[in-house]
Design a protein around this motif. Structure first.
Motif, PDB file in Angstrom:
ATOM      1  N   GLY A 186      32.626 -11.906 -17.375  1.00 24.31           N
ATOM      2  CA  GLY A 186      32.540 -11.438 -16.250  1.00 24.31           C
ATOM      3  C   GLY A 186      31.238 -12.394 -15.384  1.00 24.31           C
ATOM      4  O   GLY A 186      30.951 -13.278 -15.438  1.00 24.31           O
ATOM      5  N   LYS A 187      30.954 -11.760 -13.908  1.00 19.82           N
ATOM      6  CA  LYS A 187      29.763 -11.893 -13.325  1.00 19.82           C
ATOM      7  C   LYS A 187      28.665 -12.024 -14.055  1.00 19.82           C
ATOM      8  O   LYS A 187      28.478 -11.480 -14.807  1.00 19.82           O
ATOM      9  N   GLU A 188      27.209 -12.880 -13.634  1.00 19.72           N
ATOM     10  CA  GLU A 188      26.307 -13.530 -14.351  1.00 19.72           C
ATOM     11  C   GLU A 188      25.195 -11.728 -14.201  1.00 19.72           C
ATOM     12  O   GLU A 188      24.620 -11.402 -15.034  1.00 19.72           O
ATOM     13  N   ASP A 189      25.374 -11.028 -12.424  1.00 17.89           N
ATOM     14  CA  ASP A 189      25.203  -9.960 -12.727  1.00 17.89           C
ATOM     15  C   ASP A 189      25.495  -9.044 -12.785  1.00 17.89           C
ATOM     16  O   ASP A 189      25.525  -7.173 -12.494  1.00 17.89           O
ATOM     17  N   VAL A 190      26.693  -8.978 -14.426  1.00 13.41           N
ATOM     18  CA  VAL A 190      27.669  -7.879 -14.684  1.00 13.41           C
ATOM     19  C   VAL A 190      26.489  -6.986 -15.823  1.00 13.41           C
ATOM     20  O   VAL A 190      25.459  -7.106 -16.645  1.00 13.41           O
ATOM     21  N   ARG A 191      26.645  -5.351 -15.329  1.00 14.43           N
ATOM     22  CA  ARG A 191      25.471  -4.652 -16.421  1.00 14.43           C
ATOM     23  C   ARG A 191      26.312  -3.900 -16.858  1.00 14.43           C
ATOM     24  O   ARG A 191      27.013  -3.450 -16.482  1.00 14.43           O
ATOM     25  N   TRP A 192      25.775  -2.940 -17.771  1.00 12.47           N
ATOM     26  CA  TRP A 192      26.201  -1.994 -18.890  1.00 12.47           C
ATOM     27  C   TRP A 192      24.813  -0.887 -18.952  1.00 12.47           C
ATOM     28  O   TRP A 192      24.351  -1.143 -19.509  1.00 12.47           O
ATOM     29  N   PRO A 193      26.009   0.418 -18.642  1.00 14.22           N
ATOM     30  CA  PRO A 193      25.045   1.698 -19.108  1.00 14.22           C
ATOM     31  C   PRO A 193      25.405   1.808 -20.533  1.00 14.22           C
ATOM     32  O   PRO A 193      26.751   1.203 -21.063  1.00 14.22           O
ATOM     33  N   MET A 194      24.185   1.874 -21.459  1.00 14.28           N
ATOM     34  CA  MET A 194      24.198   1.637 -22.686  1.00 14.28           C
ATOM     35  C   MET A 194      23.804   3.336 -23.649  1.00 14.28           C
ATOM     36  O   MET A 194      23.008   3.680 -22.506  1.00 14.28           O
ATOM     37  N   VAL A 195      24.084   3.284 -24.781  1.00 14.80           N
ATOM     38  CA  VAL A 195      23.620   4.233 -25.894  1.00 14.80           C
ATOM     39  C   VAL A 195      23.520   4.073 -27.104  1.00 14.80           C
ATOM     40  O   VAL A 195      24.807   3.419 -27.608  1.00 14.80           O
ATOM     41  N   HIS A 196      21.832   4.350 -27.392  1.00 10.91           N
ATOM     42  CA  HIS A 196      21.952   4.366 -28.738  1.00 10.91           C
ATOM     43  C   HIS A 196      23.027   5.296 -29.616  1.00 10.91           C
ATOM     44  O   HIS A 196      22.960   6.872 -29.255  1.00 10.91           O
ATOM     45  N   GLY A 219      26.771  10.186 -21.343  1.00  9.22           N
ATOM     46  CA  GLY A 219      26.252  10.060 -22.708  1.00  9.22           C
ATOM     47  C   GLY A 219      25.296   8.691 -22.467  1.00  9.22           C
ATOM     48  O   GLY A 219      25.907   7.529 -22.696  1.00  9.22           O
ATOM     49  N   VAL A 220      24.317   8.249 -21.412  1.00  9.50           N
ATOM     50  CA  VAL A 220      24.058   7.033 -20.870  1.00  9.50           C
ATOM     51  C   VAL A 220      22.274   7.289 -21.075  1.00  9.50           C
ATOM     52  O   VAL A 220      21.760   8.472 -20.486  1.00  9.50           O
ATOM     53  N   SER A 221      21.897   5.909 -21.730  1.00  2.37           N
ATOM     54  CA  SER A 221      20.350   5.973 -21.976  1.00  2.37           C
ATOM     55  C   SER A 221      19.515   5.555 -21.045  1.00  2.37           C
ATOM     56  O   SER A 221      18.630   5.276 -21.013  1.00  2.37           O
ATOM     57  N   GLU A 222      20.109   3.995 -21.317  1.00 10.19           N
ATOM     58  CA  GLU A 222      19.614   2.755 -20.007  1.00 10.19           C
ATOM     59  C   GLU A 222      21.001   2.944 -19.205  1.00 10.19           C
ATOM     60  O   GLU A 222      21.656   2.305 -19.643  1.00 10.19           O
ATOM     61  N   SER A 223      20.835   2.985 -18.175  1.00 12.65           N
ATOM     62  CA  SER A 223      21.740   3.109 -16.956  1.00 12.65           C
ATOM     63  C   SER A 223      22.456   1.274 -16.981  1.00 12.65           C
ATOM     64  O   SER A 223      23.487   1.655 -16.290  1.00 12.65           O
ATOM     65  N   ALA A 224      21.911   0.577 -17.027  1.00 13.41           N
ATOM     66  CA  ALA A 224      22.382  -0.193 -16.430  1.00 13.41           C
ATOM     67  C   ALA A 224      22.043  -1.727 -17.316  1.00 13.41           C
ATOM     68  O   ALA A 224      20.474  -1.977 -16.194  1.00 13.41           O
ATOM     69  N   VAL A 225      22.022  -2.093 -18.369  1.00 11.84           N
ATOM     70  CA  VAL A 225      21.557  -3.221 -18.375  1.00 11.84           C
ATOM     71  C   VAL A 225      22.279  -4.308 -18.534  1.00 11.84           C
ATOM     72  O   VAL A 225      23.514  -4.482 -18.800  1.00 11.84           O
ATOM     73  N   PRO A 226      21.181  -5.951 -17.898  1.00 15.28           N
ATOM     74  CA  PRO A 226      22.225  -6.804 -17.397  1.00 15.28           C
ATOM     75  C   PRO A 226      22.422  -7.222 -19.014  1.00 15.28           C
ATOM     76  O   PRO A 226      21.766  -7.225 -19.938  1.00 15.28           O
ATOM     77  N   VAL A 227      24.104  -7.575 -19.180  1.00 17.55           N
ATOM     78  CA  VAL A 227      25.025  -7.940 -20.066  1.00 17.55           C
ATOM     79  C   VAL A 227      24.766  -9.626 -20.908  1.00 17.55           C
ATOM     80  O   VAL A 227      24.587  -9.708 -21.584  1.00 17.55           O
ATOM     81  N   ARG A 228      23.750 -10.615 -19.654  1.00 14.87           N
ATOM     82  CA  ARG A 228      23.267 -11.465 -20.036  1.00 14.87           C
ATOM     83  C   ARG A 228      22.110 -11.429 -20.590  1.00 14.87           C
ATOM     84  O   ARG A 228      21.384 -12.310 -21.693  1.00 14.87           O
ATOM     85  N   ASP A 229      21.464 -10.470 -20.757  1.00 19.59           N
ATOM     86  CA  ASP A 229      20.094 -10.158 -21.435  1.00 19.59           C
ATOM     87  C   ASP A 229      20.875 -10.046 -23.389  1.00 19.59           C
ATOM     88  O   ASP A 229      19.826 -10.262 -23.846  1.00 19.59           O
ATOM     89  N   LEU A 230      21.599  -8.331 -23.729  1.00 18.40           N
ATOM     90  CA  LEU A 230      22.697  -8.365 -24.383  1.00 18.40           C
ATOM     91  C   LEU A 230      22.747  -9.557 -24.776  1.00 18.40           C
ATOM     92  O   LEU A 230      22.429  -9.658 -26.001  1.00 18.40           O
ATOM     93  N   ASP A 267      31.371  -4.076 -14.122  1.00 15.53           N
ATOM     94  CA  ASP A 267      29.583  -3.844 -13.421  1.00 15.53           C
ATOM     95  C   ASP A 267      29.344  -2.724 -13.043  1.00 15.53           C
ATOM     96  O   ASP A 267      30.121  -2.247 -12.458  1.00 15.53           O
ATOM     97  N   GLN A 268      28.747  -1.593 -13.976  1.00 12.78           N
ATOM     98  CA  GLN A 268      28.089  -0.474 -13.416  1.00 12.78           C
ATOM     99  C   GLN A 268      26.870   0.045 -13.819  1.00 12.78           C
ATOM    100  O   GLN A 268      25.902  -0.853 -14.593  1.00 12.78           O
ATOM    101  N   SER A 269      26.497   0.943 -12.783  1.00 18.37           N
ATOM    102  CA  SER A 269      24.940   1.591 -12.869  1.00 18.37           C
ATOM    103  C   SER A 269      25.229   3.139 -13.272  1.00 18.37           C
ATOM    104  O   SER A 269      25.988   3.865 -12.019  1.00 18.37           O
ATOM    105  N   VAL A 270      24.516   4.314 -14.549  1.00 19.96           N
ATOM    106  CA  VAL A 270      25.470   5.312 -14.102  1.00 19.96           C
ATOM    107  C   VAL A 270      24.108   6.247 -15.077  1.00 19.96           C
ATOM    108  O   VAL A 270      23.482   5.680 -15.925  1.00 19.96           O
ATOM    109  N   SER A 271      24.236   7.784 -14.330  1.00 25.56           N
ATOM    110  CA  SER A 271      23.078   8.259 -14.866  1.00 25.56           C
ATOM    111  C   SER A 271      22.853   8.900 -15.756  1.00 25.56           C
ATOM    112  O   SER A 271      24.453   9.278 -15.612  1.00 25.56           O
ATOM    113  N   GLY A 272      22.008   9.111 -16.658  1.00 23.05           N
ATOM    114  CA  GLY A 272      22.253  10.235 -18.035  1.00 23.05           C
ATOM    115  C   GLY A 272      21.413  11.204 -18.003  1.00 23.05           C
ATOM    116  O   GLY A 272      21.274  11.872 -18.801  1.00 23.05           O
ATOM    117  N   ALA A 273      20.808  11.608 -16.964  1.00 30.01           N
ATOM    118  CA  ALA A 273      19.816  12.174 -16.420  1.00 30.01           C
ATOM    119  C   ALA A 273      20.362  13.610 -16.158  1.00 30.01           C
ATOM    120  O   ALA A 273      18.805  14.254 -17.254  1.00 30.01           O
TER     121      ALA A 273
END
Length: 441
Positions: A186-196, A219-230, A267-273
């Motif tokens: 997808g696009k360069e700025d895609v983000r994924w909410p992640m959880v171990h 169930g989200v510990s990191e709200s928006a991790v850039p997929v490029r970094d992943l 592309d998502q930014s999701v809170s697990g707070a």
């Protein structure tokens, strides 16, 4: 509690089994076939008992929820047919009605769709599912409606799950290994909410123990991790030090099909707070990028210690120490580099053959050479082998590769082969002796 668990043999189910058992609960595993005697005692299979059933055949689950079952966690993946999945919910929930016993259903953050400019959307956000999970909001509503029938009905929406070498990040590693350079979609700025996966498993335990009826939890510990970094980190795990590149939606669909391709590009930014605040959930495992770079996705040869979680924990601590060496070098942090050495009589032979004895001599040399050392290049460090000479002494082989500032490999520069003798003092691993040798091809 005695907890009936569907999907018990799966990636997430194995972790949930471990954490339920550690919390004192008994797992009744739903499996399609009987597991061989003894196999149920392997890690991830510490089951109290088994029930034969298949979530693709709702009738096979009739009678699975007996009066002795105190709770149900439905972790098995959806069948792809709304009527089948709805029938499974009915079969599992009906025996719980009027009892107040918990029923925990596993959904996912893809039901939210793309979050756009909104940052860290909460459980209050409306659903807007992508195609691959199109009917899941209806299943969520069916589950939550059971609260009115006297069931402690709960929905958990995990983010993208990582850890234990599995999940979608493992796909990124494999693609990087097979199709260099690393890829993302997808696009360069895609983000994924992640959880171990182990943090997520602890959320399931918290939900089954104390979540109120009719509640939804992210169930989200990191709200928006850039997929490029992943993708870059996945390349590192695969031994590919190259800049990641994006793959178009059309090309992705050719490999994975259009539905999964849409999910990978979401592309998502999701809170697990909320789960932290209300349920006391405390995710503590490494983030997704760190886990890819120096965790379970890059295997380490281990000698001199038995297989098991205790050894895994020690190896993970050693990898964190080596990651700290890398970070200190890359950021030219003298204090952080010196912190990896023990204070009592450490020794170090540099890559240029200079021999340093004692903490003060190492500190003086580091203060002179580290500032400014990464102006043109730096290096990455990967643990390859660990030999435990004693429980508190380990010999560690490390691969050191020269890289540019953007993390790409410098092809015409030789690698290093650092060798560390680590000593565990007051619960912390530190370098007692180190030697860096240039690897000659």
């Amino acid at each position: 509690m005695k907890v009936l668990l569907t999907g018990a043999t799966g990636y997430i189910g194995s972790a949930v089994t471990d954490h339920l058992t550690a919390a004192g609960h008994q797992v009744v595993a739903v499996t399609r076939t009987a597991v061989a005697p003894g196999a149920e005692h392997r890690p991830g299979r510490s089951w109290h008992s088994q029930v034969i059933g298949d979530t693709a055949d709702p009738a096979s689950l009739a009678g699975a929820v007996t009066p002795e079952v105190d709770a149900v966690i439905h972790l098995a993946p959806p069948s792809g047919e709304a009527d089948v999945d709805a029938a499974v919910i009915e079969t599992l929930a009906a025996p719980l009605r009027g009892t107040g016993r918990p029923f925990v259903y596993t959904s996912g953050v893809w039901v939210l769709g793309a979050t756009g400019e909104a940052q860290e959307v909460t459980e209050e956000a409306p659903t807007n599912p992508i195609g691959i999970v199109g009917y899941r909001p209806a299943i969520e509503r069916q589950v939550l409606a059971e609260a009115a029938e006297g069931v402690r009905a709960v929905v958990i929406r995990p983010g993208i799950v990582h850890g234990r070498g599995g999940g979608i990040p493992a796909l990124l590693v494999e693609r990087a290994r097979e199709h260099q350079p690393p890829q993302y979609y997808g696009k360069e700025d895609v983000r994924w909410p992640m959880v171990h996966v182990d943090d997520l498993a602890e959320l399931f335990v918290a939900a089954v123990e104390r979540a109120e009826a009719g509640t939804v939890w992210h169930g989200v510990s990191e709200s928006a991790v850039p997929v490029r970094d992943l993708a870059r980190a996945a390349g590192r795990a695969a031994g590919v030090l190259a800049a990641p590149h994006t793959v178009s939606a059309e090309q992705t669909a050719e490999v994975y099909g259009p539905l999964f391709a849409e999910a990978l590009a979401l592309d998502q930014s999701v809170s697990g707070a909320a789960a932290r605040t209300v349920l006391g959930w405390r995710p503590s495992r490494p983030g997704a990028v760190s886990e890819l770079v120096s965790g379970s996705y890059r295997p380490v040869e281990v000698f001199g210690a038995p297989d098991g979680p205790e050894t895994d924990a020690e190896v993970a601590a050693i990898r964190r120490l080596v990651a700290e060496v890398e970070y200190a070098q890359q950021t030219e942090s003298v204090d952080r580099f010196l912190a990896v050495f023990r204070r009592q009589d450490p020794v170090w032979t540099t890559g240029h053959g200079k021999r340093l004895s004692g903490f003060e001599e190492i500190a003086t040399f580091t203060g002179q050479v580290l500032p400014g050392a990464t102006a043109e290049s730096t290096a990455v460090y990967d643990v390859e082998r660990v030999l435990f000479l004693r429980p508190d002494v380990a010999a560690v082989n490390v691969r050191q590769q020269p890289v540019r500032g953007d993390g790409t490999r410098i092809a015409d520069r030789p690698e290093g082969r650092p060798f560390y003798i680590l000593v565990k003092e007051d619960g912390t691993w530190r370098v007692g002796a180190a030697q860096n040798t240039v690897a000659v091809a």
